[in-house]
Design a protein around this motif. Structure first.
Motif, PDB file in Angstrom:
ATOM      1  N   THR A 123     -13.603 -43.033  14.914  1.00 46.72           N
ATOM      2  CA  THR A 123     -13.636 -43.926  13.831  1.00 46.72           C
ATOM      3  C   THR A 123     -12.332 -44.633  12.927  1.00 46.72           C
ATOM      4  O   THR A 123     -12.125 -44.009  12.924  1.00 46.72           O
ATOM      5  CB  THR A 123     -15.188 -44.897  13.229  1.00 46.72           C
ATOM      6  OG1 THR A 123     -14.885 -44.043  12.374  1.00 46.72           O
ATOM      7  CG2 THR A 123     -16.125 -44.478  14.333  1.00 46.72           C
ATOM      8  N   MET A 124     -12.130 -45.903  12.864  1.00 48.06           N
ATOM      9  CA  MET A 124     -11.271 -46.149  12.185  1.00 48.06           C
ATOM     10  C   MET A 124     -10.962 -45.671  10.683  1.00 48.06           C
ATOM     11  O   MET A 124     -10.246 -45.257  10.519  1.00 48.06           O
ATOM     12  CB  MET A 124     -10.921 -47.736  11.817  1.00 48.06           C
ATOM     13  CG  MET A 124     -10.482 -48.398  13.089  1.00 48.06           C
ATOM     14  SD  MET A 124     -10.196 -50.498  12.741  1.00 48.06           S
ATOM     15  CE  MET A 124      -9.947 -50.195  15.164  1.00 48.06           C
ATOM     16  N   ALA A 125     -12.352 -46.041  10.223  1.00 45.51           N
ATOM     17  CA  ALA A 125     -11.968 -44.633   9.078  1.00 45.51           C
ATOM     18  C   ALA A 125     -12.387 -43.621   8.763  1.00 45.51           C
ATOM     19  O   ALA A 125     -11.974 -43.169   7.144  1.00 45.51           O
ATOM     20  CB  ALA A 125     -13.838 -45.310   8.197  1.00 45.51           C
ATOM     21  N   GLU A 126     -12.373 -42.614   9.941  1.00 45.64           N
ATOM     22  CA  GLU A 126     -12.181 -41.504  10.098  1.00 45.64           C
ATOM     23  C   GLU A 126     -10.954 -41.159  10.088  1.00 45.64           C
ATOM     24  O   GLU A 126     -10.720 -40.372   9.537  1.00 45.64           O
ATOM     25  CB  GLU A 126     -13.408 -40.944  11.246  1.00 45.64           C
ATOM     26  CG  GLU A 126     -12.880 -39.586  10.936  1.00 45.64           C
ATOM     27  CD  GLU A 126     -14.518 -39.074  11.832  1.00 45.64           C
ATOM     28  OE1 GLU A 126     -14.560 -37.851  12.773  1.00 45.64           O
ATOM     29  OE2 GLU A 126     -14.956 -39.954  12.760  1.00 45.64           O
ATOM     30  N   LEU A 127      -9.989 -41.727  10.451  1.00 44.38           N
ATOM     31  CA  LEU A 127      -8.938 -40.857  10.814  1.00 44.38           C
ATOM     32  C   LEU A 127      -8.212 -41.375  10.234  1.00 44.38           C
ATOM     33  O   LEU A 127      -7.456 -40.377  10.021  1.00 44.38           O
ATOM     34  CB  LEU A 127      -8.766 -41.725  12.872  1.00 44.38           C
ATOM     35  CG  LEU A 127      -9.018 -41.722  13.855  1.00 44.38           C
ATOM     36  CD1 LEU A 127      -8.362 -43.115  15.138  1.00 44.38           C
ATOM     37  CD2 LEU A 127      -8.771 -40.288  13.972  1.00 44.38           C
ATOM     38  N   LYS A 128      -8.391 -42.544   9.429  1.00 43.16           N
ATOM     39  CA  LYS A 128      -7.075 -42.752   8.277  1.00 43.16           C
ATOM     40  C   LYS A 128      -5.399 -42.643   8.793  1.00 43.16           C
ATOM     41  O   LYS A 128      -4.955 -41.609   8.284  1.00 43.16           O
ATOM     42  CB  LYS A 128      -7.123 -41.730   7.518  1.00 43.16           C
ATOM     43  CG  LYS A 128      -8.243 -41.101   6.885  1.00 43.16           C
ATOM     44  CD  LYS A 128      -8.519 -42.377   5.705  1.00 43.16           C
ATOM     45  CE  LYS A 128     -10.086 -42.711   5.201  1.00 43.16           C
ATOM     46  NZ  LYS A 128     -10.857 -43.331   4.680  1.00 43.16           N
ATOM     47  N   LEU A 129      -5.374 -43.492   9.737  1.00 40.41           N
ATOM     48  CA  LEU A 129      -3.924 -43.747  10.611  1.00 40.41           C
ATOM     49  C   LEU A 129      -2.871 -44.752   9.736  1.00 40.41           C
ATOM     50  O   LEU A 129      -3.730 -45.361   9.291  1.00 40.41           O
ATOM     51  CB  LEU A 129      -4.472 -43.707  12.630  1.00 40.41           C
ATOM     52  CG  LEU A 129      -5.072 -43.022  12.687  1.00 40.41           C
ATOM     53  CD1 LEU A 129      -5.213 -43.090  14.230  1.00 40.41           C
ATOM     54  CD2 LEU A 129      -4.248 -41.652  13.051  1.00 40.41           C
ATOM     55  N   THR A 130      -2.059 -45.032  10.458  1.00 34.25           N
ATOM     56  CA  THR A 130      -1.193 -45.808   9.328  1.00 34.25           C
ATOM     57  C   THR A 130      -1.133 -46.896   9.368  1.00 34.25           C
ATOM     58  O   THR A 130      -0.506 -47.632   9.849  1.00 34.25           O
ATOM     59  CB  THR A 130       0.232 -44.983   9.125  1.00 34.25           C
ATOM     60  OG1 THR A 130       0.733 -44.115  10.526  1.00 34.25           O
ATOM     61  CG2 THR A 130       0.067 -43.562   8.046  1.00 34.25           C
ATOM     62  N   GLY A 131      -1.401 -47.139  10.932  1.00 36.67           N
ATOM     63  CA  GLY A 131      -1.471 -48.657  11.963  1.00 36.67           C
ATOM     64  C   GLY A 131      -2.362 -49.738  11.626  1.00 36.67           C
ATOM     65  O   GLY A 131      -3.418 -49.354  10.960  1.00 36.67           O
ATOM     66  N   ASN A 132      -1.911 -50.970  11.881  1.00 33.35           N
ATOM     67  CA  ASN A 132      -2.682 -51.812  11.121  1.00 33.35           C
ATOM     68  C   ASN A 132      -2.460 -53.054  12.094  1.00 33.35           C
ATOM     69  O   ASN A 132      -0.868 -52.818  11.958  1.00 33.35           O
ATOM     70  CB  ASN A 132      -3.029 -52.432   9.821  1.00 33.35           C
ATOM     71  CG  ASN A 132      -3.672 -52.717   9.256  1.00 33.35           C
ATOM     72  OD1 ASN A 132      -4.570 -53.615   9.755  1.00 33.35           O
ATOM     73  ND2 ASN A 132      -3.822 -53.297   8.138  1.00 33.35           N
ATOM     74  N   HIS A 133      -3.205 -54.115  12.175  1.00 36.27           N
ATOM     75  CA  HIS A 133      -2.762 -54.967  12.969  1.00 36.27           C
ATOM     76  C   HIS A 133      -3.838 -56.271  13.041  1.00 36.27           C
ATOM     77  O   HIS A 133      -4.460 -56.093  12.136  1.00 36.27           O
ATOM     78  CB  HIS A 133      -2.489 -54.967  14.507  1.00 36.27           C
ATOM     79  CG  HIS A 133      -3.953 -54.620  15.406  1.00 36.27           C
ATOM     80  ND1 HIS A 133      -4.652 -55.505  15.505  1.00 36.27           N
ATOM     81  CD2 HIS A 133      -4.615 -53.307  15.621  1.00 36.27           C
ATOM     82  CE1 HIS A 133      -6.438 -54.604  16.243  1.00 36.27           C
ATOM     83  NE2 HIS A 133      -5.738 -53.529  16.082  1.00 36.27           N
ATOM     84  N   LEU A 134      -3.067 -57.118  13.179  1.00 32.48           N
ATOM     85  CA  LEU A 134      -4.351 -58.594  12.699  1.00 32.48           C
ATOM     86  C   LEU A 134      -4.751 -58.765  13.814  1.00 32.48           C
ATOM     87  O   LEU A 134      -5.748 -57.635  14.821  1.00 32.48           O
ATOM     88  CB  LEU A 134      -2.630 -59.961  13.750  1.00 32.48           C
ATOM     89  CG  LEU A 134      -3.905 -60.981  12.631  1.00 32.48           C
ATOM     90  CD1 LEU A 134      -3.454 -61.459  11.134  1.00 32.48           C
ATOM     91  CD2 LEU A 134      -2.687 -62.629  13.249  1.00 32.48           C
ATOM     92  N   LYS A 135      -6.790 -58.918  12.795  1.00 30.68           N
ATOM     93  CA  LYS A 135      -7.230 -59.199  13.430  1.00 30.68           C
ATOM     94  C   LYS A 135      -7.868 -60.380  14.017  1.00 30.68           C
ATOM     95  O   LYS A 135      -7.285 -61.342  13.768  1.00 30.68           O
ATOM     96  CB  LYS A 135      -7.982 -59.052  12.271  1.00 30.68           C
ATOM     97  CG  LYS A 135     -10.177 -59.255  12.812  1.00 30.68           C
ATOM     98  CD  LYS A 135     -11.385 -59.551  11.404  1.00 30.68           C
ATOM     99  CE  LYS A 135     -12.444 -59.192  12.209  1.00 30.68           C
ATOM    100  NZ  LYS A 135     -13.372 -59.624  10.586  1.00 30.68           N
ATOM    101  N   GLY A 136      -8.175 -60.126  15.263  1.00 30.63           N
ATOM    102  CA  GLY A 136      -8.447 -61.133  16.298  1.00 30.63           C
ATOM    103  C   GLY A 136      -7.685 -61.732  17.189  1.00 30.63           C
ATOM    104  O   GLY A 136      -7.054 -62.282  18.071  1.00 30.63           O
ATOM    105  N   SER A 137      -5.729 -60.836  16.606  1.00 30.81           N
ATOM    106  CA  SER A 137      -5.092 -60.933  17.840  1.00 30.81           C
ATOM    107  C   SER A 137      -5.363 -60.599  19.208  1.00 30.81           C
ATOM    108  O   SER A 137      -6.363 -59.256  19.806  1.00 30.81           O
ATOM    109  CB  SER A 137      -3.635 -60.493  17.159  1.00 30.81           C
ATOM    110  OG  SER A 137      -4.137 -58.141  16.974  1.00 30.81           O
TER     111      SER A 137
END
Length: 294
Positions: free
Chosen positions: A120-134
């Protein structure tokens, strides 16, 4: 009151009403809504993956947990009440095996997957991030165009994960991430990447763009493909699929067989020692006698 064309007074002409109905049907087709729901017995990892998919799909609608072990027709009824044309169902068995259904309600087709390697997103701790709903760009491997069942699967994934319209109230008119679907080892590998621009002034220069993984990531192992929604004629069945119950049973058999082999080896060693007694060593007491004489 509906009046025909050429009649004076208030009202709408028949042609005008037909145009309104057609425009409404066109809008309804453009607005692809996805129903997301799960069965009882989900674990924390499955629940987090459910929430991640709900955030990635702006047109997704959440529904409470259901008990759909006996009959899944109730899912089609709920999708109709919610105004959804597609459905993603999380079906959990034995609180450990997650099966994911993707269906076009209410007429189908539908596909059943076994979900593996969930992160999951919380588990991976990746650096990427994007706009919610895009909106997202869908990237498919070239293998999806080689076989008929993969072509159908590609079309279904495109309609569920793709935002084909900007008119939805929760969809933002921005494209800043990519959904990657790769077919390898008879499985579908899902990845979500953010599009990062090294130079903001060169937005159309693809050489200056790079992808940073956001998450979640999981693997879909196709099990069966049906002509209807959660039922109907079987269009495709994966010949290489092995049930998790069979895999666990084979693992237990392997452990038990190793124990049986150890027991048999001990018995053979004991029988060998009994049948082949050691000859007495004539020099065994040599040093002992020498120490006694001293």
């Amino acid at each position: 009151m509906v009046r025909s064309k050429g009649v004076k007074g208030g009202g709408v002409s028949i042609d005008g009403e037909l145009d309104i109905v057609k425009s409404k049907e066109r809008k309804r087709k453009d607005l692809e809504k996805v129903l997301l729901l799960c069965t009882r017995g989900v674990t924390h990892r499955h629940r987090h993956l459910f929430q991640d998919l709900l955030q990635l799909l702006p047109s997704g609608k959440k529904e409470n947990k259901l008990d759909t072990k006996k009959d899944k027709d109730v899912v089609n009824e709920i999708a109709e009440l919610k105004g959804c044309t597609s459905c993603i169902l999380f079906e959990v068995r034995k609180r450990m095996d997650l099966y994911l259904w993707m269906a076009k309600t209410p007429n189908g087709p539908s596909i059943k997957f076994h979900v593996q390697n969930i992160h999951t997103m919380a588990e991976l701790k990746l650096t990427g991030n994007h706009l919610k709903g895009s909106r997202a760009i869908l990237s498919f491997d070239g293998s999806f165009d080689e076989q008929p069942h993969l072509q159908l699967l590609k079309e279904l994934l495109s309609q569920i994960f793709g935002s084909s319209t900007k008119k939805h109230q929760k969809t933002k008119p921005f494209i800043d991430h990519v959904f990657s679907f790769t077919f390898a080892d008879n499985r579908i590998w899902f990845r979500n990447y953010q599009i990062v621009l090294s130079d903001e002034r060169a937005k159309t220069n693809f050489e200056k763009m790079k992808l940073v993984e956001v998450g979640p990531r999981f693997v879909l192992n196709p099990v069966k493909m049906f002509a209807g929604s959660f039922k109907g004629q079987v269009l495709y069945e994966n010949p290489s699929y092995v049930s998790p119950n069979v895999m666990r049973a084979d693992e237990r058999k392997g452990k038990s067989s190793r124990y049986v082999q150890k027991v048999k080896a001990k018995k053979r060693r004991k029988l060998h020692e009994e049948s082949n007694a050691k000859t007495p060593d004539e020099f065994a007491d040599l040093w002992r006698d020498h120490e006694g004489s001293d």
